[in-house]
Motif scaffolding. Structure first.
Motif, PDB file in Angstrom:
ATOM      1  N   THR A  96      86.569  57.005  51.214  1.00  0.00           N
ATOM      2  CA  THR A  96      85.503  56.316  51.992  1.00  0.00           C
ATOM      3  C   THR A  96      84.359  56.988  50.872  1.00  0.00           C
ATOM      4  O   THR A  96      83.240  56.483  50.956  1.00  0.00           O
ATOM      5  N   GLY A  97      84.623  58.357  50.374  1.00  0.00           N
ATOM      6  CA  GLY A  97      83.546  59.115  49.837  1.00  0.00           C
ATOM      7  C   GLY A  97      83.333  58.602  48.164  1.00  0.00           C
ATOM      8  O   GLY A  97      83.619  57.558  47.823  1.00  0.00           O
ATOM      9  N   TYR A  98      82.551  59.308  47.609  1.00  0.00           N
ATOM     10  CA  TYR A  98      81.991  59.291  46.502  1.00  0.00           C
ATOM     11  C   TYR A  98      83.245  59.321  45.355  1.00  0.00           C
ATOM     12  O   TYR A  98      84.240  60.073  45.302  1.00  0.00           O
ATOM     13  N   HIS A 103      80.760  56.360  39.722  1.00  0.00           N
ATOM     14  CA  HIS A 103      79.265  56.877  40.034  1.00  0.00           C
ATOM     15  C   HIS A 103      78.714  56.574  41.254  1.00  0.00           C
ATOM     16  O   HIS A 103      77.526  56.427  41.341  1.00  0.00           O
ATOM     17  N   ARG A 104      79.329  56.273  42.240  1.00  0.00           N
ATOM     18  CA  ARG A 104      79.153  55.623  43.689  1.00  0.00           C
ATOM     19  C   ARG A 104      80.108  55.869  44.575  1.00  0.00           C
ATOM     20  O   ARG A 104      81.363  55.734  44.223  1.00  0.00           O
ATOM     21  N   PRO A 105      79.858  55.781  46.063  1.00  0.00           N
ATOM     22  CA  PRO A 105      81.057  55.702  46.730  1.00  0.00           C
ATOM     23  C   PRO A 105      81.865  54.267  46.485  1.00  0.00           C
ATOM     24  O   PRO A 105      81.277  53.443  46.014  1.00  0.00           O
ATOM     25  N   LYS A 118      86.553  42.958  56.633  1.00  0.00           N
ATOM     26  CA  LYS A 118      85.298  43.326  56.431  1.00  0.00           C
ATOM     27  C   LYS A 118      84.932  44.058  55.346  1.00  0.00           C
ATOM     28  O   LYS A 118      85.554  44.993  54.931  1.00  0.00           O
ATOM     29  N   ARG A 119      84.157  43.518  54.388  1.00  0.00           N
ATOM     30  CA  ARG A 119      83.705  44.322  53.218  1.00  0.00           C
ATOM     31  C   ARG A 119      82.491  44.861  53.450  1.00  0.00           C
ATOM     32  O   ARG A 119      81.607  44.871  54.052  1.00  0.00           O
ATOM     33  N   CYS A 120      82.671  46.337  53.165  1.00  0.00           N
ATOM     34  CA  CYS A 120      81.595  47.057  53.364  1.00  0.00           C
ATOM     35  C   CYS A 120      81.714  48.709  52.644  1.00  0.00           C
ATOM     36  O   CYS A 120      82.525  48.652  51.802  1.00  0.00           O
ATOM     37  N   VAL A 121      80.596  49.482  53.063  1.00  0.00           N
ATOM     38  CA  VAL A 121      80.937  50.997  52.390  1.00  0.00           C
ATOM     39  C   VAL A 121      80.475  51.806  53.646  1.00  0.00           C
ATOM     40  O   VAL A 121      80.038  51.326  54.711  1.00  0.00           O
TER      41      VAL A 121
END
Length: 221
Positions: A96-98, A103-105, A118-121
């Motif tokens: 779930t992290g970086y 260069h992003r989660p 569900k598409r999410c962050v």
């Protein structure tokens, strides 16, 4: 349980692209959550006309929603399943992290049973350690996580439509239903039944047993 008699677990699947095509890993719940909270907000224009005593709530848009759930981790061996609690937590943080490569989660999908994928962050997460051994090693922990919708406007509209072919669907077969008929209902084209049969490992797609859980993957048009 699925058609093979095994307990289906909630999964958080990680991708390195916003379209969720390039998978980089997944996290499977040790124990399925007892509760999942879906929160969403609708935005209205409540401008009040001159000389009026009230305002009309004109719909503007649906804002990205949030999904909250709790993972319980038990490494005491009380339920007969060994678990390294800290390792499982690190697995969750990695998924779930970086991601240094993008260069992003990571972009995520949360899927379980008949819930819409569900598409999410990851929005936030907290870890509560409950039990330790004599060396300070955590034996029990509770991970509370909140995810926020990362879909674009087009995808959120599709998610509001049960028959969208852009998203994964899970259906439980009812008496009399056939695979071509289900494909026609979901995709608008019964000819996709061969691909769906392959995904679900079906040897005989002509006779579906009521209660069978089937996965219908996204179909590119």
């Amino acid at each position: 349980m699925d058609k093979r008699g095994t307990l289906e677990k909630l999964k958080v699947i990680a991708f390195k692209d916003a379209a969720c095509k390039q998978q980089v890993g997944e996290f499977e719940a040790y124990v399925n959550p007892a509760e999942i909270t879906l929160a969403y907000e609708l935005e209205y224009d409540s401008t009040q006309g001159a000389g009026t005593t009230g305002s009309r709530m004109n719909f503007k848009k649906a804002k990205p929603g949030d999904l909250a759930l709790t993972f319980f981790l038990d490494g005491t061996g009380a339920n007969g399943r060994p678990l390294d609690v800290q390792q499982k937590i690190e697995e969750f943080q990695t998924i779930t992290g970086y991601n240094g490569n993008i260069h992003r989660p990571n972009y995520l999908k949360v899927a379980w049973g008949t819930l819409t994928v569900k598409r999410c962050v990851l929005k936030s997460a907290s870890i509560a350690y409950k039990v330790f051994d004599s060396h300070g090693v955590p034996l029990r922990a509770v991970v509370t996580a909140s995810f926020t919708d990362s879909s674009d406007d087009k995808t959120r509209v599709a998610m509001a439509q049960d028959h969208s072919a852009d998203l994964t669907h899970v259906r439980v077969v009812k008496a009399g239903e056939t695979l071509p008929w289900l494909c026609a209902e979901i995709y608008g084209d019964s000819r996709h039944y061969i691909a769906v049969a392959r995904v679900n490992g079906l040897d005989d797609f002509r006779h579906l047993a009521p209660g069978t859980r089937l996965f219908f993957p996204p179909i590119e048009k």
